[in-house]
Design a protein around this motif. Structure first.
Motif, mmCIF file in Angstrom:
data_model
loop_
_atom_site.group_PDB
_atom_site.id
_atom_site.type_symbol
_atom_site.label_atom_id
_atom_site.label_comp_id
_atom_site.label_asym_id
_atom_site.label_seq_id
_atom_site.Cartn_x
_atom_site.Cartn_y
_atom_site.Cartn_z
ATOM 1 N N PRO A 27 10.966 44.984 50.277
ATOM 2 C CA PRO A 27 9.707 44.476 50.835
ATOM 3 C C PRO A 27 9.073 45.427 51.855
ATOM 4 C CG PRO A 27 11.559 43.387 51.859
ATOM 5 C CD PRO A 27 12.139 44.340 50.865
ATOM 6 N N ILE A 28 8.396 46.451 51.348
ATOM 7 C CA ILE A 28 7.655 47.374 52.223
ATOM 8 C C ILE A 28 6.170 47.206 51.896
ATOM 9 C CG2 ILE A 28 7.304 49.774 52.910
ATOM 10 C CD1 ILE A 28 10.167 50.351 51.948
ATOM 11 N N THR A 51 7.486 58.346 43.200
ATOM 12 C CA THR A 51 6.968 58.466 41.837
ATOM 13 C C THR A 51 6.330 57.153 41.397
ATOM 14 O OG1 THR A 51 8.751 60.025 41.370
ATOM 15 C CG2 THR A 51 7.582 59.134 39.474
ATOM 16 N N ALA A 52 5.148 57.269 40.824
ATOM 17 C CA ALA A 52 4.360 56.079 40.484
ATOM 18 C C ALA A 52 5.102 55.108 39.567
ATOM 19 C CB ALA A 52 3.045 56.511 39.832
ATOM 20 N N ILE A 53 5.945 55.639 38.673
ATOM 21 C CA ILE A 53 6.625 54.749 37.717
ATOM 22 C C ILE A 53 7.627 53.823 38.409
ATOM 23 C CG2 ILE A 53 6.325 56.229 35.684
ATOM 24 C CD1 ILE A 53 9.219 57.193 36.107
ATOM 25 N N TYR A 54 7.987 54.165 39.656
ATOM 26 C CA TYR A 54 8.933 53.315 40.389
ATOM 27 C C TYR A 54 8.237 52.483 41.471
ATOM 28 C CZ TYR A 54 12.122 56.699 38.287
ATOM 29 O OH TYR A 54 12.787 57.513 37.393
ATOM 30 N N SER A 55 6.916 52.426 41.456
ATOM 31 C CA SER A 55 6.182 51.750 42.531
ATOM 32 C C SER A 55 6.520 50.257 42.611
ATOM 33 C CB SER A 55 4.672 51.932 42.350
ATOM 34 O OG SER A 55 4.264 51.415 41.106
ATOM 35 N N ASP A 56 7.010 49.708 41.506
ATOM 36 C CA ASP A 56 7.401 48.295 41.466
ATOM 37 C C ASP A 56 8.542 48.007 42.451
ATOM 38 O OD1 ASP A 56 6.875 45.789 40.278
ATOM 39 O OD2 ASP A 56 8.743 45.929 39.159
ATOM 40 N N LEU A 57 9.211 49.079 42.876
ATOM 41 C CA LEU A 57 10.360 48.953 43.786
ATOM 42 C C LEU A 57 9.997 48.249 45.089
ATOM 43 C CD1 LEU A 57 13.315 49.847 44.491
ATOM 44 C CD2 LEU A 57 12.355 52.002 45.307
ATOM 45 N N TYR A 58 8.729 48.398 45.532
ATOM 46 C CA TYR A 58 8.362 47.932 46.872
ATOM 47 C C TYR A 58 7.739 46.540 46.886
ATOM 48 C CZ TYR A 58 9.348 52.805 47.432
ATOM 49 O OH TYR A 58 9.982 54.020 47.370
ATOM 50 N N ARG A 59 7.967 45.795 45.828
ATOM 51 C CA ARG A 59 7.496 44.409 45.804
ATOM 52 C C ARG A 59 8.276 43.560 46.801
ATOM 53 N NH1 ARG A 59 7.849 42.777 39.743
ATOM 54 N NH2 ARG A 59 9.122 41.203 40.758
ATOM 55 N N ARG A 60 7.670 42.465 47.200
ATOM 56 C CA ARG A 60 8.276 41.595 48.214
ATOM 57 C C ARG A 60 9.656 41.089 47.809
ATOM 58 N NH1 ARG A 60 6.535 38.985 52.816
ATOM 59 N NH2 ARG A 60 4.696 40.288 52.737
ATOM 60 N N ASP A 61 9.863 40.859 46.499
ATOM 61 C CA ASP A 61 11.168 40.336 46.073
ATOM 62 C C ASP A 61 12.137 41.454 45.697
ATOM 63 O OD1 ASP A 61 9.527 40.979 43.987
ATOM 64 O OD2 ASP A 61 10.188 39.345 42.662
ATOM 65 N N HIS A 62 11.731 42.712 45.887
ATOM 66 C CA HIS A 62 12.638 43.853 45.686
ATOM 67 C C HIS A 62 12.895 44.497 47.048
ATOM 68 C CE1 HIS A 62 11.368 44.210 41.159
ATOM 69 N NE2 HIS A 62 12.128 43.171 41.410
#
Length: 463
Positions: A119-120, A106-117
């Protein structure tokens, strides 16, 4: 390039086959020793048996000096943890994960894949890829295979030639003369189960399956020239309301041309979920193989049926039954490539192979040079590659006839200054142009060399 592939199922095996064939250092990891053995016996790869997310297993696989990890196990969570361990413990520069669950996407959770979260670097969603492939099949109903290139300005069409095709037994160079304004090129022909890149003097015969690169505005004319009529799709019946079926229905609801869809789903909770998510699509609960339910869905008046359950045999039978009930076109989701030869005798018009679409998507993100898109044809027999020409490329500044392409390679289309150009022998390829190239699998490494492979693999990110 040193790559660790986690998961030795069909997708992992195909990726390993591509990368090891191009002389990369590949290690395959899977907790099923049989799958690891199959990979090591049939491919030039190393194999490690164990759970990919365990740090000691990744270390044994060579994670200390790996350039990339591709997490394609059956578990989303294992894939995510594998990427986290690859980043936190081993500092592997590039991490690709296949994720199936829509909740993770889901787009609203896209922040999940940041390098400091988490890291994908690249998330691949098979369901979304397949839904997009299904929509493309619907957009060109007379083609058994389709893929967009050059930002949708060009399209690859797979067409089966019938006895009434008006251009049978005509040399391809003569077709160019007959239809001089047609922006389309035949780049591949499959005859008697063998795929090849045709020569200008080759003729086409009934029963051939051909692959054509064409300008978006010339699709209808191309289909007509090769004996196919384009009918507008207005009513579609979708059998299967899982992630793929739901994704297709949602996309159809947002389209301007208002295609009316009905969905049949066997599982009650799945049907209820689809009914809640969809606004204009009628959802019927029941078995897509049931004649009465198909009649209730008005299958006789439908322009196409799309069978996308998670069971190949159900999809095949549902498609056959729908056609028997009067539906003119059937599209099937088929995971098992050995079932594909059954399509023609069963009268199924087109199929989607989720593994092939996932493999194409992953390859797109790991190719060298300015590769923007990759589409894998058939059972990884050939690839259609879209790439930007770099100043360092051996083909920059040359005309197509002067480029030393292997026999199994053809240029299908060019993008010059945002304008799509049909290539000829005298067309000059300049720095910054985007080329669409058909290449037999054995010739892909040479194509990459001609496109100027960068030693920095991270340049394979979409440009």
């Amino acid at each position: 390039m040193k790559v660790i592939i986690c998961g030795a199922g069909q997708v992992g095996w195909q990726i390993a086959r591509h990368l090891s064939g191009e002389k990369n250092d590949v290690t395959v990891v899977d907790n099923n020793p049989e799958l690891v053995r199959r990979a090591t016996d049939s491919l030039d790869v190393q194999g490690i048996t164990g759970f990919a997310s365990y740090p000691d297993i990744l270390e044994r696989a060579g994670a200390r000096d790996a350039d990339m990890v591709i997490a394609a196990t059956f578990s989303d969570e294992v894939n995510m943890v594998t990427c986290q361990v690859a980043h936190s413990v081993f500092a592997i520069p590039r991490k690709i994960a296949r994720l199936r669950s829509q909740s993770y996407l889901t787009a609203i959770y896209s922040d999940l894949y940041r390098r400091d979260h988490l890291p994908i670097d690249v998330v691949i969603s098979p369901e979304r890829e397949v839904a997009e492939a299904a929509l493309q099949r619907l957009s060109a109903p007379a083609a058994f295979d389709t893929e967009n290139f050059l930002g949708g300005k060009a399209q690859l069409l797979g067409i089966q030639l019938d006895e009434d095709c008006p251009v049978l037994n005509t040399p391809l160079r003569q077709l160019t003369d007959l239809f001089s304004t047609l922006r389309a090129i035949v780049v591949g022909v499959r005859r008697e189960a063998t795929l090849f890149a045709p020569e200008p003097g080759d003729q086409l015969f009934a029963g051939d399956q051909i692959y054509i690169c064409t300008h978006r505005d010339d699709i209808a004319r191309t289909m007509e020239i090769f004996g196919k009529s384009q009918t507008k799709q207005e009513r579609v019946v979708i059998i299967g309301g899982g992630n793929v079926g739901l994704g297709v229905a949602e996309a159809l609801e947002t389209r301007v041309d208002r295609i009316r869809a009905k969905m049949i789903e066997k599982n009650r909770s799945c049907a209820e979920r689809a009914a809640n998510a969809l606004e204009r699509t009628i959802v019927l609960h029941g078995d897509g193989l049931n004649s009465e339910l198909l009649a209730e869905a008005n299958i006789k008046r439908a322009d196409a049926v799309l069978a996308v359950t998670d069971d190949d045999k159900t999809n095949l039978l549902a498609a056959v039954r729908a056609k028997a009930e009067g539906c003119p076109m059937a599209i099937c989701l088929v995971n098992d490539p050995t079932l594909v030869p059954l399509m023609k005798p069963l009268g199924i018009d087109a199929y989607i192979n989720p593994r092939a679409t996932t493999v194409s998507s992953i390859l797109r993100h790991i190719r060298h040079g300015r590769v923007r898109q990759i589409y894998s044809i058939g059972d990884a027999e050939a690839e259609v590659i879209e790439a930007q020409v770099l100043s360092t490329s051996p083909i920059a500044g040359q005309t197509i006839r002067d480029i030393d392409f292997p026999e199994g390679v053809l240029v299908g289309m060019l993008l010059k200054d945002d304008k799509v150009v049909k290539p000829s022998g005298g067309t000059k390829v300049n720095e910054g142009d985007v080329v669409v190239i058909f290449a037999m699998a054995a010739d892909v490494p040479e194509v990459e060399r001609l496109l100027q492979v960068s030693i920095d693999f991270s340049d394979g990110a979409p440009s």
